[in-house]
Design a protein around this motif. Structure first.
Motif, short mmCIF file in Angstrom:
data_model
loop_
_atom_site.label_atom_id
_atom_site.label_comp_id
_atom_site.label_asym_id
_atom_site.label_seq_id
_atom_site.Cartn_x
_atom_site.Cartn_y
_atom_site.Cartn_z
N ASN A 1 0.83 -1.21 0.00
CA ASN A 1 0.00 0.00 0.00
C ASN A 1 0.86 1.26 0.00
O ASN A 1 0.56 2.23 -0.69
CB ASN A 1 -0.93 0.00 1.21
CG ASN A 1 -1.99 -1.08 1.12
OD1 ASN A 1 -2.37 -1.49 0.01
ND2 ASN A 1 -2.47 -1.55 2.26
N ASN B 1 2.52 1.50 -3.40
CA ASN B 1 1.51 1.83 -4.39
C ASN B 1 1.15 3.32 -4.34
O ASN B 1 0.94 3.97 -5.37
CB ASN B 1 0.25 0.98 -4.16
CG ASN B 1 -0.72 1.08 -5.33
OD1 ASN B 1 -0.32 0.96 -6.48
ND2 ASN B 1 -1.99 1.27 -5.02
N HIS B 2 1.14 3.86 -3.12
CA HIS B 2 0.84 5.29 -2.96
C HIS B 2 1.96 6.14 -3.58
O HIS B 2 1.70 7.09 -4.32
CB HIS B 2 0.68 5.62 -1.48
CG HIS B 2 0.51 7.09 -1.22
ND1 HIS B 2 -0.66 7.76 -1.51
CD2 HIS B 2 1.37 8.03 -0.72
CE1 HIS B 2 -0.51 9.05 -1.19
NE2 HIS B 2 0.71 9.22 -0.71
N ALA C 1 4.18 5.17 -5.80
CA ALA C 1 4.27 4.91 -7.24
C ALA C 1 3.28 5.76 -8.02
O ALA C 1 3.52 6.10 -9.19
CB ALA C 1 4.03 3.43 -7.52
N GLY C 2 2.18 6.12 -7.38
CA GLY C 2 1.21 6.97 -8.05
C GLY C 2 1.63 8.42 -8.14
O GLY C 2 1.02 9.21 -8.87
N GLN C 3 2.70 8.76 -7.40
CA GLN C 3 3.16 10.14 -7.38
C GLN C 3 4.42 10.37 -8.20
O GLN C 3 4.76 11.52 -8.52
CB GLN C 3 3.46 10.56 -5.92
CG GLN C 3 2.35 10.25 -4.92
CD GLN C 3 1.08 11.02 -5.21
OE1 GLN C 3 1.14 12.19 -5.59
NE2 GLN C 3 -0.07 10.37 -5.05
N THR C 4 5.14 9.28 -8.57
CA THR C 4 6.42 9.46 -9.24
C THR C 4 6.74 8.25 -10.11
O THR C 4 5.98 7.27 -10.11
CB THR C 4 7.54 9.67 -8.20
OG1 THR C 4 8.77 9.94 -8.87
CG2 THR C 4 7.72 8.44 -7.32
N ASN C 5 7.87 8.29 -10.84
CA ASN C 5 8.32 7.15 -11.65
C ASN C 5 9.45 6.43 -10.92
O ASN C 5 9.78 6.74 -9.79
CB ASN C 5 8.76 7.62 -13.04
CG ASN C 5 9.82 8.72 -12.95
OD1 ASN C 5 10.59 8.79 -11.98
ND2 ASN C 5 9.85 9.57 -13.96
N GLU C 6 10.10 5.47 -11.62
CA GLU C 6 11.14 4.67 -10.98
C GLU C 6 12.32 5.55 -10.53
O GLU C 6 12.83 5.40 -9.42
CB GLU C 6 11.63 3.58 -11.93
CG GLU C 6 12.69 2.67 -11.29
CD GLU C 6 13.11 1.54 -12.23
OE1 GLU C 6 14.12 0.89 -11.93
OE2 GLU C 6 12.43 1.32 -13.24
#
Length: 213
Positions: free
Chosen positions: A174, A177-178, A180-185
């Motif tokens: 979680n 996932n949070h 990852a929704g705000q940035t890239n690798e």
């Protein structure tokens, strides 16, 4: 070596504790270099002097200036050397001080490891290397360089991403996932670096709410 102003000369007095505050380019290094030279020429052993700076560049500049000036003293004509020492100490040097000043260059060159002009970080590292057990460190430890640190950080971020989907790690999934929704690798590694820089403050704040979990 340019002449010192009255206030600069006062700041080079070895028996006084001095705080020098000035903006860039106003002669702070010149004053500090003069203070070290004055300490040497008035009898302080060069290997008993420790100078700490913030950057390697500043340490190198200061060391080079001292070596250059001492080299000039070793070869300077009598009148020139007397004038330089007089401008530094405010007193006319006698023959003994003149002869002593000429030997300082060779004395400094013979110091194992050279003059102790270091950055704060390198000084702390040398201190910890001498007393590792007292600092609760492993003897012969090595400081991690930036490239190695970046490699370990990449491994850590890969481990987080690979393990986020494993059973029993729902909290990690979680959280990841949070983010990852705000940035890239690439941005994720920047987030990790930011957390590492502020980890003490972040853990302290999380502690107020029962810890990271």
């Amino acid at each position: 070596m340019t002449a010192l102003t009255q206030r600069q000369a006062a700041a080079t007095e070895p028996t006084h504790t001095i705080f020098v505050g000035a903006s860039a380019g106003t002669g702070k290094t010149h004053v500090l270099t003069s203070r070290v030279l004055r300490m040497m020429v008035t009898g302080t052993k060069p290997d008993h002097i420790l100078c700490l700076t913030y950057t390697k560049a500043a340490a190198a500049v200061m060391a080079n200036r001292i070596y250059d000036i001492l080299g000039e003293w070793a070869l300077a004509p009598e009148n020139t050397l007397a004038s330089k020492i007089n401008g530094l100490t405010g007193e006319k040097p006698d023959a003994k001080m003149m002869a002593f000043a000429r030997t300082l260059f060779a004395t400094v060159l013979d110091i194992p490891g050279g003059l102790k002009i270091q950055t704060i970080h390198s000084f702390c590292q040398s201190l910890l290397s001498r007393f590792p057990l007292e600092a609760r460190l492993a003897p012969h430890f090595k400081v991690m360089d930036e490239r190695t640190a970046a490699g370990f950080l990449k491994e850590a971020s890969d481990a987080v991403m690979d393990g986020a989907g494993e059973k029993g790690r729902e909290a990690l999934f979680n959280a990841f996932n949070h983010i990852a929704g705000q940035t890239n690798e690439d941005g994720f590694q920047e987030v990790l670096r930011a957390f590492l820089m502020k980890r003490g403050e972040i853990l302290a704040q999380l502690g107020e709410f029962g810890g990271p979990d």
